[in-house]
Design a protein around this motif. Sequence first.
Motif, PDB file in Angstrom:
ATOM      1  N   SER A   1     -14.575  26.973  36.000  1.00 24.04           N
ATOM      2  CA  SER A   1     -13.113  27.077  35.999  1.00 24.04           C
ATOM      3  C   SER A   1     -12.475  25.805  36.547  1.00 24.04           C
ATOM      4  CB  SER A   1     -12.680  28.284  36.824  1.00 24.04           C
ATOM      5  OG  SER A   1     -11.276  28.365  36.901  1.00 24.04           O
ATOM      6  N   ALA A   2     -13.032  25.253  37.622  1.00 26.02           N
ATOM      7  CA  ALA A   2     -12.482  24.033  38.218  1.00 26.02           C
ATOM      8  C   ALA A   2     -12.572  22.858  37.250  1.00 26.02           C
ATOM      9  CB  ALA A   2     -13.215  23.710  39.524  1.00 26.02           C
ATOM     10  N   LEU A   3     -13.671  22.745  36.528  1.00 21.21           N
ATOM     11  CA  LEU A   3     -13.824  21.661  35.550  1.00 21.21           C
ATOM     12  C   LEU A   3     -12.811  21.801  34.418  1.00 21.21           C
ATOM     13  CD1 LEU A   3     -17.726  21.405  35.337  1.00 21.21           C
ATOM     14  CD2 LEU A   3     -16.152  19.839  36.495  1.00 21.21           C
ATOM     15  N   CYS A   4     -12.608  23.019  33.944  1.00 19.17           N
ATOM     16  CA  CYS A   4     -11.607  23.248  32.891  1.00 19.17           C
ATOM     17  C   CYS A   4     -10.205  22.890  33.369  1.00 19.17           C
ATOM     18  CB  CYS A   4     -11.648  24.704  32.429  1.00 19.17           C
ATOM     19  SG  CYS A   4     -13.131  25.170  31.519  1.00 19.17           S
ATOM     20  N   GLN A   5      -9.917  23.207  34.625  1.00 21.62           N
ATOM     21  CA  GLN A   5      -8.596  22.897  35.169  1.00 21.62           C
ATOM     22  C   GLN A   5      -8.393  21.391  35.321  1.00 21.62           C
ATOM     23  OE1 GLN A   5      -8.238  25.265  38.740  1.00 21.62           O
ATOM     24  NE2 GLN A   5      -8.753  27.127  37.619  1.00 21.62           N
ATOM     25  N   CYS A   6      -9.448  20.667  35.674  1.00 18.80           N
ATOM     26  CA  CYS A   6      -9.354  19.205  35.740  1.00 18.80           C
ATOM     27  C   CYS A   6      -9.057  18.618  34.359  1.00 18.80           C
ATOM     28  CB  CYS A   6     -10.651  18.617  36.288  1.00 18.80           C
ATOM     29  SG  CYS A   6     -10.933  18.934  38.045  1.00 18.80           S
ATOM     30  N   LEU A   7      -9.738  19.116  33.341  1.00 19.13           N
ATOM     31  CA  LEU A   7      -9.490  18.663  31.974  1.00 19.13           C
ATOM     32  C   LEU A   7      -8.061  18.973  31.545  1.00 19.13           C
ATOM     33  CD1 LEU A   7     -10.631  17.487  29.324  1.00 19.13           C
ATOM     34  CD2 LEU A   7     -11.358  19.810  28.719  1.00 19.13           C
ATOM     35  N   ASN A   8      -7.588  20.163  31.891  1.00 15.46           N
ATOM     36  CA  ASN A   8      -6.231  20.570  31.544  1.00 15.46           C
ATOM     37  C   ASN A   8      -5.195  19.690  32.235  1.00 15.46           C
ATOM     38  OD1 ASN A   8      -4.516  22.210  30.093  1.00 15.46           O
ATOM     39  ND2 ASN A   8      -4.416  23.800  31.646  1.00 15.46           N
ATOM     40  N   LEU A   9      -5.458  19.360  33.477  1.00 16.32           N
ATOM     41  CA  LEU A   9      -4.548  18.510  34.241  1.00 16.32           C
ATOM     42  C   LEU A   9      -4.439  17.119  33.614  1.00 16.32           C
ATOM     43  CD1 LEU A   9      -2.778  18.576  36.785  1.00 16.32           C
ATOM     44  CD2 LEU A   9      -4.747  17.777  38.088  1.00 16.32           C
ATOM     45  N   LEU A  10      -5.550  16.571  33.166  1.00 18.95           N
ATOM     46  CA  LEU A  10      -5.542  15.260  32.514  1.00 18.95           C
ATOM     47  C   LEU A  10      -4.742  15.302  31.210  1.00 18.95           C
ATOM     48  CD1 LEU A  10      -9.261  14.145  33.076  1.00 18.95           C
ATOM     49  CD2 LEU A  10      -7.214  13.314  34.270  1.00 18.95           C
ATOM     50  N   PHE A  11      -4.912  16.377  30.444  1.00 24.67           N
ATOM     51  CA  PHE A  11      -4.157  16.525  29.190  1.00 24.67           C
ATOM     52  C   PHE A  11      -2.658  16.592  29.464  1.00 24.67           C
ATOM     53  CE2 PHE A  11      -2.063  18.945  25.896  1.00 24.67           C
ATOM     54  CZ  PHE A  11      -2.583  18.431  24.717  1.00 24.67           C
ATOM     55  N   ALA A  12      -2.268  17.400  30.471  1.00 21.97           N
ATOM     56  CA  ALA A  12      -0.848  17.578  30.777  1.00 21.97           C
ATOM     57  C   ALA A  12      -0.215  16.282  31.272  1.00 21.97           C
ATOM     58  CB  ALA A  12      -0.674  18.683  31.816  1.00 21.97           C
ATOM     59  N   ILE A  13      -0.963  15.476  32.008  1.00 24.62           N
ATOM     60  CA  ILE A  13      -0.400  14.250  32.581  1.00 24.62           C
ATOM     61  C   ILE A  13      -0.328  13.127  31.548  1.00 24.62           C
ATOM     62  CG2 ILE A  13      -0.764  12.427  34.280  1.00 24.62           C
ATOM     63  CD1 ILE A  13      -1.967  14.513  36.143  1.00 24.62           C
ATOM     64  N   PHE A  14      -1.393  12.930  30.790  1.00 21.78           N
ATOM     65  CA  PHE A  14      -1.505  11.736  29.969  1.00 21.78           C
ATOM     66  C   PHE A  14      -1.231  11.954  28.474  1.00 21.78           C
ATOM     67  CE2 PHE A  14      -4.360  10.963  33.625  1.00 21.78           C
ATOM     68  CZ  PHE A  14      -3.724   9.830  34.136  1.00 21.78           C
ATOM     69  N   ILE A  15      -1.340  13.184  27.976  1.00 25.24           N
ATOM     70  CA  ILE A  15      -1.202  13.411  26.534  1.00 25.24           C
ATOM     71  C   ILE A  15       0.062  14.198  26.195  1.00 25.24           C
ATOM     72  CG2 ILE A  15      -2.281  14.460  24.508  1.00 25.24           C
ATOM     73  CD1 ILE A  15      -4.979  13.909  25.724  1.00 25.24           C
ATOM     74  N   LEU A  16       0.397  15.203  26.988  1.00 23.00           N
ATOM     75  CA  LEU A  16       1.577  16.023  26.702  1.00 23.00           C
ATOM     76  C   LEU A  16       2.835  15.178  26.811  1.00 23.00           C
ATOM     77  CD1 LEU A  16       2.542  18.941  26.100  1.00 23.00           C
ATOM     78  CD2 LEU A  16       2.833  19.228  28.567  1.00 23.00           C
ATOM     79  N   GLU A  17       3.657  15.199  25.764  1.00 20.36           N
ATOM     80  CA  GLU A  17       4.883  14.400  25.729  1.00 20.36           C
ATOM     81  C   GLU A  17       6.028  15.154  26.406  1.00 20.36           C
ATOM     82  OE1 GLU A  17       6.658  11.017  25.267  1.00 20.36           O
ATOM     83  OE2 GLU A  17       4.801  11.247  24.136  1.00 20.36           O
ATOM     84  N   GLU A  18       6.918  14.402  27.022  1.00 22.42           N
ATOM     85  CA  GLU A  18       8.078  14.991  27.689  1.00 22.42           C
ATOM     86  C   GLU A  18       9.175  15.305  26.676  1.00 22.42           C
ATOM     87  OE1 GLU A  18      10.007  16.864  29.816  1.00 22.42           O
ATOM     88  OE2 GLU A  18       8.787  15.781  31.285  1.00 22.42           O
ATOM     89  N   THR A  19       9.856  16.440  26.824  1.00 22.04           N
ATOM     90  CA  THR A  19      10.940  16.814  25.916  1.00 22.04           C
ATOM     91  C   THR A  19      12.305  16.444  26.458  1.00 22.04           C
ATOM     92  OG1 THR A  19      11.027  19.036  26.884  1.00 22.04           O
ATOM     93  CG2 THR A  19       9.633  18.738  24.943  1.00 22.04           C
TER      94      THR A  19
END
Length: 477
Positions: free
Chosen positions: A206-224
Amino acid sequence: MKGLFLVEPVVALYAFSSFLIYPLVQQYVYRRLWQELTHTPYPISDNASRCADNNNSSSNQSSYHEEVQRQASLFTLYTELFSTIPSLVVTLLLVAYSDRGGRKVTIVMPLIGTLIYTLALLSVSYFELNIYLLIAASFFSSLFGGLGTFLGGCFAYIADLCEDGRQKTLRMAGVDMMIGLLSGVAAISTGYFLRAAGFNWPFITSALCQCLNLLFAIFILEETVTNTNAVISDGSPHRSAMKQMIYGVYYMFARASHKNKTLLVLLILIFISFSFAYVGGSSIMTLYELNKPLCWSEILIGYGTAMSTTMFLASFVVVSAFTYWGVPQLVIVLTGILSVISGMVLLAFAKTTFLMFMVRVPMLLSIMPFPVLRSMTSKIISKSDQGALFACLSFLESLTTNVSTAVFNSVYAATLAWYPGFTFLLSAGLCVIPLLILGAVGLTGLDVAEEVKDQEPLFQGVEDIVEDQNSNHSVLT
């Protein structure tokens, strides 16, 4: 690198990583309390149920079983009480602030808090620390926001991208479906994961998945939100967040017409009263399954949780079909509430494994009211106030979720000795409240909202007035 305007992958990975450990937390606390109270290893059996073994045990073990049930429900109560207030305050600040500061802050901060709690859970499990440290970890992680903050930011993010009301309803229902599907996959795997590797490896995964999710949200998800200049004239982001919360929520109601204001209040009352009844009853299910006469193993609990999450998929399919056929949204909400009432009543009398699985069937449509009510409230609020709206909804949802969990766990602890299923009857009875409010909305015809034109945020004008007054005051003095 160009970012993506897709919040659904973040929601999916969050749901998977959270539900990978959520069913295990109560089981872990339950086993630790069993060991501390009985000074014996927790009885693990390969059978479908442990009741066959318990029936051959002494009456002392039966009394220990009830005491562990009571202590486990009180542990949940304490956890909710200590994490409620910080989470609510952060939810209001962050989600309202996101109208100018950007939606990503409401998504990233809860992900950090969830990761902190998961790492604390792993530490307590691996080093066999005092389980009451989990209450402190829950309090600390709530300072980063909670599920309400995360979902409030995600729904505001979707509202920014969707112009059409129908598209908004379907996409919000799709987010709920995403939560259900991925949490179901996680729930099925938890039982086998626990049986094969113990508690530590699910927590690590679970912790590893959350780290991956955090990286996606910070660096890939675009701001609206393009206007992310959150610092006002005195350079204080905190003051800007406070103003955003106060002025945004206030003027969300103040600028609405009388009809829309009345409809908004009634829809919010339906939302929080239904959430209180549904979440409160659902929070007891794992403890109820661990109790006699069911005494479910971790495998059965995983399957039961996974079957419960199929209601997200069923609700999405039915909402999509009803929306396509033009079924009134109030009818969709009514169907979902009746689904919860029927399921909770049957759940109160479920004493066998077969019946415990079957009561999930009438509850398949129980998620439908949530996305529909969010969409209805979003349509009667201007686009510039979406963050304030979802801050208000997330605050109230988090409040009712935490309070209902605390109340229902305390009621369960008090009624465990004479009738464990009483809490489910209480949940069904409380669903009458949103039904009555829904009937009032339908009978008065308030469900037809007036068109709302997009406007500039009024709190900006208020800030200018305040600054002008301060300037005049300084000149006079």
